[in-house]
Motif scaffolding. Structure first.
Motif, PDB file in Angstrom:
ATOM      1  N   CYS A  13      -3.518   8.364  -7.034  1.00 62.47           N
ATOM      2  CA  CYS A  13      -2.148   8.121  -6.827  1.00 62.47           C
ATOM      3  C   CYS A  13      -1.996   6.673  -6.240  1.00 62.47           C
ATOM      4  O   CYS A  13      -0.790   6.231  -5.949  1.00 62.47           O
ATOM      5  N   GLY A  14      -2.950   6.137  -5.715  1.00 64.97           N
ATOM      6  CA  GLY A  14      -3.061   4.773  -5.160  1.00 64.97           C
ATOM      7  C   GLY A  14      -2.304   4.645  -3.580  1.00 64.97           C
ATOM      8  O   GLY A  14      -2.441   3.280  -3.128  1.00 64.97           O
ATOM      9  N   VAL A  15      -2.141   5.610  -2.997  1.00 63.68           N
ATOM     10  CA  VAL A  15      -1.886   5.643  -1.447  1.00 63.68           C
ATOM     11  C   VAL A  15      -2.869   5.004  -0.887  1.00 63.68           C
ATOM     12  O   VAL A  15      -2.582   3.873   0.186  1.00 63.68           O
ATOM     13  N   CYS A  16      -4.122   5.392  -1.047  1.00 57.89           N
ATOM     14  CA  CYS A  16      -5.327   4.383   0.022  1.00 57.89           C
ATOM     15  C   CYS A  16      -5.392   3.060  -0.485  1.00 57.89           C
ATOM     16  O   CYS A  16      -5.395   2.210   0.280  1.00 57.89           O
ATOM     17  N   GLU A  17      -5.244   2.738  -1.788  1.00 64.51           N
ATOM     18  CA  GLU A  17      -5.248   1.285  -2.174  1.00 64.51           C
ATOM     19  C   GLU A  17      -4.100   0.612  -1.707  1.00 64.51           C
ATOM     20  O   GLU A  17      -4.222  -0.598  -1.131  1.00 64.51           O
ATOM     21  N   GLY A  18      -3.028   1.397  -1.640  1.00 66.85           N
ATOM     22  CA  GLY A  18      -1.872   0.668  -0.960  1.00 66.85           C
ATOM     23  C   GLY A  18      -1.724   0.207   0.313  1.00 66.85           C
ATOM     24  O   GLY A  18      -1.424  -0.886   0.821  1.00 66.85           O
ATOM     25  N   LEU A  19      -2.473   0.996   0.888  1.00 62.05           N
ATOM     26  CA  LEU A  19      -2.539   1.088   2.486  1.00 62.05           C
ATOM     27  C   LEU A  19      -3.726   0.126   2.942  1.00 62.05           C
ATOM     28  O   LEU A  19      -3.499  -0.726   4.031  1.00 62.05           O
ATOM     29  N   VAL A  20      -4.818   0.069   2.348  1.00 62.43           N
ATOM     30  CA  VAL A  20      -5.987  -0.592   2.720  1.00 62.43           C
ATOM     31  C   VAL A  20      -6.777  -1.360   1.422  1.00 62.43           C
ATOM     32  O   VAL A  20      -7.663  -0.848   1.175  1.00 62.43           O
ATOM     33  N   GLU A  49      -5.852   6.257   8.256  1.00 60.83           N
ATOM     34  CA  GLU A  49      -4.322   6.679   7.947  1.00 60.83           C
ATOM     35  C   GLU A  49      -4.642   7.161   6.297  1.00 60.83           C
ATOM     36  O   GLU A  49      -3.936   8.238   6.413  1.00 60.83           O
ATOM     37  N   PRO A  50      -5.015   6.400   5.433  1.00 64.54           N
ATOM     38  CA  PRO A  50      -5.224   7.089   4.100  1.00 64.54           C
ATOM     39  C   PRO A  50      -5.907   8.220   4.106  1.00 64.54           C
ATOM     40  O   PRO A  50      -5.435   9.471   3.421  1.00 64.54           O
ATOM     41  N   VAL A  51      -7.218   8.532   4.760  1.00 66.57           N
ATOM     42  CA  VAL A  51      -7.870   9.601   4.909  1.00 66.57           C
ATOM     43  C   VAL A  51      -7.021  10.715   5.493  1.00 66.57           C
ATOM     44  O   VAL A  51      -7.250  11.662   4.844  1.00 66.57           O
ATOM     45  N   GLU A  52      -6.266  10.530   6.472  1.00 69.58           N
ATOM     46  CA  GLU A  52      -5.287  11.754   6.966  1.00 69.58           C
ATOM     47  C   GLU A  52      -4.327  12.188   6.030  1.00 69.58           C
ATOM     48  O   GLU A  52      -3.985  13.121   6.146  1.00 69.58           O
ATOM     49  N   ASN A  53      -3.825  10.929   5.228  1.00 67.00           N
ATOM     50  CA  ASN A  53      -2.617  11.025   4.371  1.00 67.00           C
ATOM     51  C   ASN A  53      -2.825  11.502   2.936  1.00 67.00           C
ATOM     52  O   ASN A  53      -1.901  11.686   2.236  1.00 67.00           O
ATOM     53  N   CYS A  54      -4.091  11.460   2.523  1.00 66.03           N
ATOM     54  CA  CYS A  54      -4.514  11.974   1.097  1.00 66.03           C
ATOM     55  C   CYS A  54      -4.026  13.104   0.724  1.00 66.03           C
ATOM     56  O   CYS A  54      -4.581  14.279   1.462  1.00 66.03           O
ATOM     57  N   ARG A  55      -3.271  13.528  -0.106  1.00 67.50           N
ATOM     58  CA  ARG A  55      -2.547  14.671  -0.460  1.00 67.50           C
ATOM     59  C   ARG A  55      -3.558  15.576  -1.225  1.00 67.50           C
ATOM     60  O   ARG A  55      -3.364  16.777  -1.104  1.00 67.50           O
ATOM     61  N   GLU A  56      -4.255  15.185  -1.788  1.00 62.91           N
ATOM     62  CA  GLU A  56      -5.525  15.795  -2.390  1.00 62.91           C
ATOM     63  C   GLU A  56      -6.795  16.218  -1.637  1.00 62.91           C
ATOM     64  O   GLU A  56      -7.692  16.700  -1.894  1.00 62.91           O
ATOM     65  N   GLY A  57      -6.832  15.526  -0.314  1.00 68.73           N
ATOM     66  CA  GLY A  57      -8.132  15.664   0.512  1.00 68.73           C
ATOM     67  C   GLY A  57      -9.389  15.073  -0.214  1.00 68.73           C
ATOM     68  O   GLY A  57     -10.238  15.465  -0.048  1.00 68.73           O
ATOM     69  N   ALA A  58      -9.104  13.971  -0.732  1.00 71.30           N
ATOM     70  CA  ALA A  58     -10.256  13.231  -1.608  1.00 71.30           C
ATOM     71  C   ALA A  58     -11.140  12.173  -0.601  1.00 71.30           C
ATOM     72  O   ALA A  58     -11.913  11.848  -1.086  1.00 71.30           O
ATOM     73  N   LEU A  59     -10.500  12.026   0.248  1.00 73.09           N
ATOM     74  CA  LEU A  59     -11.298  10.838   1.119  1.00 73.09           C
ATOM     75  C   LEU A  59     -11.667  11.630   2.505  1.00 73.09           C
ATOM     76  O   LEU A  59     -11.255  12.432   3.256  1.00 73.09           O
TER      77      LEU A  59
END
Length: 83
Positions: A13-20, A49-59
């Motif tokens: 989804c790119g949330v982690c890449e977008g944040l860091v 932040e992306p670890v806590e907000n990963c909607r798939e729990g992949a991090l």
């Protein structure tokens, strides 16, 4: 600190890449890839932040004390299998 991506759970989804973007990338694989391992101390808070907000729990964050325990457990399981 280290961070691990479960590629089977990652939806790219790119949330982690977008944040860091210094730590995560989606450029080479259809899932997030960790660019800096271990994570530099100055980026540790940002990575949480992306670890806590990963909607798939992949991090997953692996703290230094957890890393040793994980490796020890795997080694014991391998030795038990061989015996």
């Amino acid at each position: 600190m280290r961070v691990r991506v479960n590629k089977d759970l990652c939806s790219a989804c790119g949330v982690c890449e977008g944040l860091v973007p210094e730590v995560f990338s989606l450029e080479t694989e259809p899932y997030a890839v960790v660019l800096l391992d271990p994570v530099p101390e100055e980026l540790e808070d940002a990575v949480r932040e992306p670890v806590e907000n990963c909607r798939e729990g992949a991090l997953e964050i692996l703290e230094e004390d957890t890393i040793g325990q994980t490796n020890d457990t795997q080694g014991k399981e391998s030795n038990q299998t061989r015996n």
